[in-house]
Design an enzyme around this catalytic site. Structure first.
Site, short mmCIF file in Angstrom:
data_model
loop_
_atom_site.label_atom_id
_atom_site.label_comp_id
_atom_site.label_asym_id
_atom_site.label_seq_id
_atom_site.Cartn_x
_atom_site.Cartn_y
_atom_site.Cartn_z
N ARG A 1 -58.41 -6.26 -27.32
CA ARG A 1 -57.57 -5.29 -28.05
C ARG A 1 -56.17 -5.82 -28.33
NH1 ARG A 1 -59.68 -1.51 -24.28
NH2 ARG A 1 -61.54 -0.52 -25.14
N LYS B 1 -49.85 -8.98 -42.22
CA LYS B 1 -51.22 -8.85 -42.74
C LYS B 1 -52.08 -9.96 -42.15
CE LYS B 1 -50.56 -6.78 -47.30
NZ LYS B 1 -50.75 -6.99 -48.75
N GLU C 1 -44.44 -18.97 -54.78
CA GLU C 1 -44.08 -17.72 -54.10
C GLU C 1 -42.55 -17.62 -53.97
OE1 GLU C 1 -46.37 -15.55 -53.65
OE2 GLU C 1 -48.27 -16.61 -53.29
N LYS D 1 -38.94 -11.41 -48.49
CA LYS D 1 -40.21 -10.85 -48.04
C LYS D 1 -39.98 -9.89 -46.87
CE LYS D 1 -44.90 -11.02 -47.14
NZ LYS D 1 -46.15 -11.73 -47.10
N GLU E 1 -47.63 -1.06 -47.40
CA GLU E 1 -47.87 -1.16 -48.84
C GLU E 1 -48.21 0.19 -49.49
OE1 GLU E 1 -49.66 -4.91 -49.86
OE2 GLU E 1 -50.35 -4.12 -51.76
N ARG F 1 -43.70 -2.40 -51.41
CA ARG F 1 -44.30 -3.69 -51.06
C ARG F 1 -45.19 -4.23 -52.19
NH1 ARG F 1 -46.72 -5.69 -45.21
NH2 ARG F 1 -47.43 -7.72 -45.94
N ASN G 1 -46.83 -8.23 -55.33
CA ASN G 1 -48.04 -8.60 -56.08
C ASN G 1 -47.74 -9.08 -57.49
OD1 ASN G 1 -49.66 -7.87 -53.93
ND2 ASN G 1 -49.71 -5.73 -54.58
N HIS H 1 -49.87 -11.63 -59.21
CA HIS H 1 -51.10 -11.75 -58.43
C HIS H 1 -52.29 -11.02 -59.04
CE1 HIS H 1 -48.50 -13.58 -55.52
NE2 HIS H 1 -49.49 -13.76 -54.68
N HIS I 1 -54.83 -13.75 -59.17
CA HIS I 1 -56.02 -13.76 -58.31
C HIS I 1 -57.28 -13.94 -59.14
CE1 HIS I 1 -54.43 -11.77 -54.41
NE2 HIS I 1 -54.60 -13.07 -54.25
N HIS J 1 -53.82 -21.53 -54.66
CA HIS J 1 -53.34 -20.15 -54.82
C HIS J 1 -52.05 -20.08 -55.66
CE1 HIS J 1 -52.48 -15.98 -53.85
NE2 HIS J 1 -51.27 -16.35 -53.46
N1 LIG Z 1 -50.96 -12.69 -44.70
C1 LIG Z 1 -50.34 -12.75 -45.85
O1 LIG Z 1 -49.47 -11.94 -46.16
C2 LIG Z 1 -50.68 -13.85 -46.80
C3 LIG Z 1 -49.87 -14.11 -47.89
C4 LIG Z 1 -50.19 -15.19 -48.72
C5 LIG Z 1 -51.31 -15.96 -48.45
N2 LIG Z 1 -52.10 -15.66 -47.38
C6 LIG Z 1 -53.28 -16.48 -47.07
O2 LIG Z 1 -52.86 -17.81 -46.83
C7 LIG Z 1 -53.95 -18.68 -47.11
C8 LIG Z 1 -53.43 -19.87 -47.88
O3 LIG Z 1 -52.48 -20.52 -47.08
P1 LIG Z 1 -52.04 -22.04 -47.35
O4 LIG Z 1 -51.70 -22.21 -48.77
O5 LIG Z 1 -51.06 -22.36 -46.30
O6 LIG Z 1 -53.41 -22.85 -47.17
P2 LIG Z 1 -54.11 -23.54 -45.92
O7 LIG Z 1 -53.85 -22.80 -44.67
O8 LIG Z 1 -55.53 -23.73 -46.32
O9 LIG Z 1 -53.38 -24.96 -45.85
C9 LIG Z 1 -53.51 -25.86 -46.92
C10 LIG Z 1 -53.92 -27.25 -46.46
O10 LIG Z 1 -52.80 -27.90 -45.88
C11 LIG Z 1 -53.15 -28.45 -44.61
N3 LIG Z 1 -51.92 -28.48 -43.83
C12 LIG Z 1 -51.28 -27.45 -43.25
N4 LIG Z 1 -50.10 -27.83 -42.77
C13 LIG Z 1 -49.97 -29.15 -43.04
C14 LIG Z 1 -48.94 -30.10 -42.81
N5 LIG Z 1 -47.79 -29.76 -42.27
N6 LIG Z 1 -49.17 -31.38 -43.21
C15 LIG Z 1 -50.32 -31.73 -43.85
N7 LIG Z 1 -51.31 -30.86 -44.10
C16 LIG Z 1 -51.14 -29.58 -43.70
C17 LIG Z 1 -54.22 -27.54 -44.11
O11 LIG Z 1 -55.01 -28.17 -43.13
C18 LIG Z 1 -55.00 -27.27 -45.39
O12 LIG Z 1 -55.88 -28.33 -45.66
C19 LIG Z 1 -54.97 -17.87 -47.88
O13 LIG Z 1 -56.07 -17.63 -47.04
C20 LIG Z 1 -54.25 -16.58 -48.20
O14 LIG Z 1 -55.12 -15.47 -48.23
C21 LIG Z 1 -51.79 -14.64 -46.57
ZN LIG Z 2 -49.55 -15.18 -53.14
#
Ligand SMILES: NC(=O)c1ccc[n+]([C@@H]2O[C@H](COP(=O)([O-])OP(=O)(O)OC[C@H]3O[C@@H](n4cnc5c(N)ncnc54)[C@H](O)[C@@H]3O)[C@@H](O)[C@H]2O)c1
Ligand SMILES: [Zn+2]
Length: 353
Positions: free
Chosen positions: A111, A133, A175, A213, A223, A227, A231, A234, A238, A253
């Site tokens: 939990r 999130k 972003e 943010k 949201e 908030r 988007n 997006h 998306h 992304h």
């Molecule tokens: N929670 C939220 O509010 C929110 C907001 C935006 C995006 N997201 C989520 O975030 C995810 C995308 O995140 P992302 O773009 O960080 O992608 P990711 O986590 O897949 O990382 C991208 C790549 O970079 C590599 N990597 C990470 N740090 C590194 C470093 N310092 N040096 C070398 N390589 C490195 C990772 O292994 C991966 O291959 C999606 O799943 C999306 O849904 C969440």
């Molecule tokens: Zn985004």
């Protein structure tokens, strides 16, 4: 070290060795697990290892395709095998995938145990790690199983970005542009003036971007209203991102969001009276930073509209957008018709340089 305080937790920006040891100093966790993927194990883990107490490393494969319940289950299995109890700490060392999934796993385990976010991509530093999130994808549906829960701390060290690919860096930069466009003309102006890859004060800009943010999610954590401005870009973005996965040029992304923002800037002229000159400047900047993106996907407007109509942020089949009324000012719940979307998609193919 610079610090932003949220009501329930802190975001600390600076050298990770200092910020992590300061966080751990007065804590007595029964055990500590660090979630990494093969990339953050190789490039980031050695920075935090010297300041960690006894710990377990849980390594998962990198990539969105592994952001699943199946991987979360593997994380839980290792936590059980290591006898982690409810006084444990999970450290998520990685991009948004590890942050979202590791946070979700920590929040459900017994939990909920404490977790720290150490975002290592630009996208996760300025966006994913703030706002509470947490989720995994389910049956191909993005972020479908999850919850809202804040981490105990977010530790941001821009030095981690040194090993990111330029493409990943550029993805997160979208972003940052978004944060300026929706809330703060000064951020936008600075991003416009500085070459992002040369001579930018990353630490200062990341701090400013996170502050936007933070301000928005604090005002509306679940949201219900404001908030939604996050988007911007997006709704179309998306859809573009998802459709690109079925082509031989899948987009990251942020790349898809850059295209989405440009299309939604065109909608903003019609729907929110965005000034034409400002619209031109925004599209010019986006199309120069993301110049190599192939926009042919935009001609598949029926598929894009079909996809974005199903977006979980819409209600009752209405297409609700967050758009700009000026640079630094945004509106949400703006209803847009399929015809208007089609016009913006074809308009962008001409406006993109
Ligand atoms: N929670 C939220 O509010 C929110 C907001 C935006 C995006 N997201 C989520 O975030 C995810 C995308 O995140 P992302 O773009 O960080 O992608 P990711 O986590 O897949 O990382 C991208 C790549 O970079 C590599 N990597 C990470 N740090 C590194 C470093 N310092 N040096 C070398 N390589 C490195 C990772 O292994 C991966 O291959 C999606 O799943 C999306 O849904 C969440
Ligand atoms: Zn985004």
């Amino acid at each position: 070290m610079r610090q932003l305080a949220l009501p329930s937790y802190h975001i600390i920006i600076g050298a990770i060795e200092d910020s992590l040891s300061a966080f751990l100093k007065d804590k007595s966790y029964s055990s500590v697990a660090v979630i990494v993927d093969e990339n953050t194990k190789e490039h980031c883990f050695q920075r935090i290892e010297p300041v960690l107490p006894d710990h377990y490393v849980i390594q998962i494969p990198s990539g969105e395709q592994h952001k699943t319940l199946n991987t979360a289950q593997k994380i839980w299995s290792q936590m059980v095998q290591n006898n982690m109890d409810r006084h444990s700490l999970v450290i998520n060392l990685g991009g948004g995938v590890i942050g979202d999934m590791g946070g979700y796993a920590a929040s459900c385990y017994m939990r909920g145990v404490d977790f720290a976010q150490i975002p290592t991509t630009l996208l996760s530093q300025v966006d994913a790690s703030v706002g509470g999130k947490l989720a995994v994808d389910f049956q191909g549906l993005k972020n479908f199983i999850g919850l809202f829960r804040d981490p105990n701390v977010v530790l941001v060290d821009p030095k981690f970005l040194k090993t990111l690919t330029p493409q990943e860096l550029r993805s997160g930069y979208a972003e940052m542009i978004k944060h300026g466009l929706i809330q703060d003309v000064n951020i936008w102006n600075r991003l416009m003036q500085n070459d992002p890859w040369d001579g930018m004060d990353w630490e200062a800009e990341i701090l400013e971007s996170i502050a936007i943010k933070k301000k928005v999610v604090e005002a509306d954590p679940f949201e219900k209203g404001l908030r939604k401005i996050l988007n911007f870009g997006h709704t179309i973005g998306h859809a573009v991102e998802t459709l690109s996965f079925s082509t031989d040029k899948p987009l990251l992304h942020g790349e898809a969001i850059a295209v989405g923002m440009a299309a939604e800037v065109l909608l903003s002229i019609e729907k929110c009276n965005l000034n034409l000159d400002d619209a031109r400047i925004i599209i010019k900047h986006l199309s120069s930073v993301y110049s190599d993106i192939d926009l042919s996907i935009l001609s598949r407007s029926d598929e894009l509209i079909n996809y974005l109509t199903k977006d979980k942020k819409n209600r009752g089949g209405r297409r609700l957008f967050s758009l700009l009324s000026a640079i630094g000012k945004s509106e949400y719940n703006v209803e847009v018709s399929p015809e208007e979307i089609t016009a913006s998609l074809s308009g962008l193919q001409n406006a993109w340089l």
